[in-house]
Design an enzyme around this catalytic site. Structure first.
Site, PDB file in Angstrom:
ATOM      1  N   TYR A  69       0.804  -1.225   0.000  1.00 20.91           N
ATOM      2  CA  TYR A  69       0.000   0.000   0.000  1.00 20.91           C
ATOM      3  C   TYR A  69       0.837   1.274   0.000  1.00 20.91           C
ATOM      4  CZ  TYR A  69      -4.671  -1.911   0.105  1.00 20.91           C
ATOM      5  OH  TYR A  69      -5.841  -2.519  -0.250  1.00 20.91           O
ATOM      6  N   GLU A 155       0.196 -29.494  12.589  1.00 23.25           N
ATOM      7  CA  GLU A 155      -0.303 -28.857  11.371  1.00 23.25           C
ATOM      8  C   GLU A 155      -1.621 -28.131  11.607  1.00 23.25           C
ATOM      9  OE1 GLU A 155      -2.204 -29.991   6.991  1.00 23.25           O
ATOM     10  OE2 GLU A 155      -1.111 -31.541   8.094  1.00 23.25           O
ATOM     11  N   ASP A 207      -1.346 -34.178   8.856  1.00 23.40           N
ATOM     12  CA  ASP A 207      -2.319 -35.079   8.235  1.00 23.40           C
ATOM     13  C   ASP A 207      -1.600 -36.187   7.466  1.00 23.40           C
ATOM     14  OD1 ASP A 207      -4.508 -33.669   9.159  1.00 23.40           O
ATOM     15  OD2 ASP A 207      -4.743 -32.488   7.323  1.00 23.40           O
TER      16      ASP A 207
END
Length: 326
Positions: A69, A155, A207
């Site tokens: 920005y 995770e 996972d």
């Protein structure tokens, strides 16, 4: 006029076998003023350098979004300013945090640890039902003391919440940390410091899918995109505790909690099996080959099929006491 900086292309990313790290090679690329496009690219680079200079001069910090920005019309898209931030880090042979440009906080930590943040002492055992948010201003953080026996990188935020609710870190003296997905710079840098200063074993809980294995690999040896920062971010001693493919049968995960792999999953596994650091680790290679054969994946939450406390009371203690990790 031109600017020289290390190339961040795939051909210049090498695996350091001895240190088990992905590192940036020695190839140099040159940015020249020879077209309108290249002039715009270098103008963006100089604008980011200007911002970095101001931040360092005033000892201030800015997020990547704030940098975008400062010149929205020049950058047009944040991916352009982000790319220049990484280019400058490689050009200066430093870490992004050293430029005082930081990402928005996205990490949490709890457990047997006391730190100093500026002038405040923070006890990570006394966070109520929440966590300490991993600060992106790591230069201001000092590690005071810990009586933990290991560090567990998680995770999923849901698994982190479950283990924190069970006070897992109290029953099994430990430090729990999560980046809520793939490890961001602040979490990986903080983990590296914890591992080095406390000299503790480090384990990952991800996972049982190709993306989980990839997340572990990023903590282990770094990412290709940020290979220039691998020595400062990677934790080569981290072990993959779970969830392994073989665990799905060993812990009797029901079929309804298993998910068929899609074509992207299969491609990612094949890509990982071609990586040199995977081929070197036979146990890891065997587990990935089993996943490829079964074409099945499962999330950490699959253990709730045996009860909400199974993960904290049965699975993790069994894995840790039997040394069943990669």
């Amino acid at each position: 006029p031109s600017i020289e900086l290390p190339s961040r292309t795939g051909s210049n990313i090498i695996w350091d076998d001895e240190n088990d790290l992905l590192l940036l090679g020695k190839q140099i690329m040159e940015k020249q003023f020879h077209s309108l496009t290249s002039v715009v690219d270098i103008t963006r680079l100089m604008k980011v350098l200007e911002n970095i200079y101001e931040l360092l001069k005033t000892n201030d910090y800015a997020t990547k979004r704030e940098i975008f920005y400062t010149a929205v019309k020049l950058f047009q898209d944040q991916k352009n300013s982000d790319k220049n931030i990484e280019d400058i880090s490689t050009m200066l042979y430093t870490t992004r945090n050293s430029t005082h440009i930081i990402a928005a906080p996205r990490g949490a930590c709890v457990g047997k640890l006391r730190i100093r943040d500026g002038t405040e002492i923070i006890d990570l055992e006394r966070q109520g039902s929440g966590y300490w948010q991993v600060s992106t201003m790591l230069d201001e953080i000092d590690i005071i003391e810990s009586d933990a026996e290991f560090i567990l990188v998680i995770e999923k935020d849901a698994a982190m919440m479950r283990l924190n609710k069970n006070k897992f870190w109290e029953k099994y003296p430990s430090i729990l940390i999560t980046a809520q997905g793939v490890g961001n710079v602040a979490v990986r840098m903080f983990l590296k410091r914890l591992s080095k200063e406390l000299n503790l074993p480090v384990f990952s809980l991800v996972d049982s899918d190709p993306y989980g294995h990839y997340i572990h690999s990023v903590y282990l040896r770094g990412s290709k995109r940020l290979s220039y920062e691998s020595p400062f971010l990677a934790t080569p001693n981290i072990k993959l505790l779970g969830v392994l493919t073989k665990d799905l049968d060993e812990y009797k995960i029901p079929e309804e909690a298993r998910i068929p792999m899609n074509s992207n999953d299969i491609k990612r596994i094949k890509d990982m099996l071609n990586e040199k650091f995977v081929k070197k680790n036979k146990k890891w290679e065997t587990d990935l080959n089993l996943a490829l054969k079964l074409k099945i994946k499962a999330e950490i939450q699959a253990f709730t099929s045996h009860g909400f406390d199974f993960l904290a009371d049965k699975y993790l203690p069994t894995k840790l006491t039997t040394g069943d990790w990669i």
